[in-house]
Enzyme design. Structure first.
Site, PDB file in Angstrom:
ATOM      1  N   ILE A 175     -18.862 -25.703  15.241  1.00  0.00           N
ATOM      2  CA  ILE A 175     -19.548 -26.995  15.157  1.00  0.00           C
ATOM      3  C   ILE A 175     -18.595 -28.054  14.605  1.00  0.00           C
ATOM      4  CG2 ILE A 175     -21.499 -28.239  14.137  1.00  0.00           C
ATOM      5  CD1 ILE A 175     -22.880 -25.423  13.879  1.00  0.00           C
ATOM      6  N   CYS A 176     -18.286 -27.947  13.329  1.00  0.00           N
ATOM      7  CA  CYS A 176     -17.563 -29.000  12.611  1.00  0.00           C
ATOM      8  C   CYS A 176     -16.094 -29.087  12.987  1.00  0.00           C
ATOM      9  CB  CYS A 176     -17.717 -28.794  11.112  1.00  0.00           C
ATOM     10  SG  CYS A 176     -19.451 -28.748  10.610  1.00  0.00           S
TER      11      CYS A 176
END
Length: 198
Positions: free
Chosen positions: A99-100
């Protein structure tokens, strides 16, 4: 450095948690040795916790950019600071990989940045999540490296005395096998040879 925070670490399943903290700290210290502009960013720090002190202590004067955007590259405050460095290459490490790390890496690469992700200073919720994210990013043209490989490329030559000693100190602290072997070597070299008494 993206979201190396307690909440993300507590849900890390792809790597040993101690190793990720160690590698992220090693990467951060190596960046400082070579004067690489380093941006520290968190997401909703009030709930997710502060970035690990092993990272923030390396740049104590730097304010962490706290975001609400999940994708760091959608936050103008972060992008403006990155652009202000004048650099064209972007090195990313963070939690979580799927995700990040993947979201900003893919977007930045799509905008023409030369992006490298440091896989062992990052980690995912699951091993599968981390590995699929890496495959996805490779497909988007993003480079993958480990922190010590990157530091070695920055150093290039141990004869570069202006950074060799400082990098060696980082290796001693964060690359256990090599660091301990180096200390042992120094011990052996500095141990007097017993004289042969006749």
């Amino acid at each position: 450095m993206i979201d190396h925070q307690p909440y993300q670490l507590s849900n890390l399943g792809s790597h040993d948690k101690h190793m990720v903290v160690n590698n992220a700290a090693g990467l951060t210290k190596a960046a400082k040795v070579f004067g690489v502009p380093t941006i520290l960013t968190s997401v909703v720090e009030d709930r997710g916790g502060r970035i690990f002190p092993q990272i923030t202590d390396v740049f104590p004067e730097q304010k962490v950019i706290d975001r609400t955007f999940i994708n760091t590259w959608q936050d103008p405050a972060v992008v403006d600071v990155v652009k202000a460095t004048g650099r064209k290459q972007l090195v990313i490490a963070g939690l979580w990989t799927e995700i990040c790390v993947a979201m900003p890496a893919i977007q930045a690469a799509g905008e023409g940045w030369d992006v490298t992700v440091i896989t062992d200073a990052s980690g995912g919720i699951t091993k599968e999540g981390h590995e699929v994210a890496i495959q996805r990013m490779i497909g988007a043209g993003i480079n993958m490296m480990t922190w010590v490989a990157l530091a070695s490329e920055w150093q290039r030559d141990w004869a570069r005395a202006e950074t060799a000693t400082a990098l060696n100190d980082v290796v001693l602290q964060h690359l256990a096998g090599s660091g301990i072997a180096y200390l042992w070597e120094q011990q052996l070299l500095n141990t007097p040879v017993p004289s042969a008494a006749g």
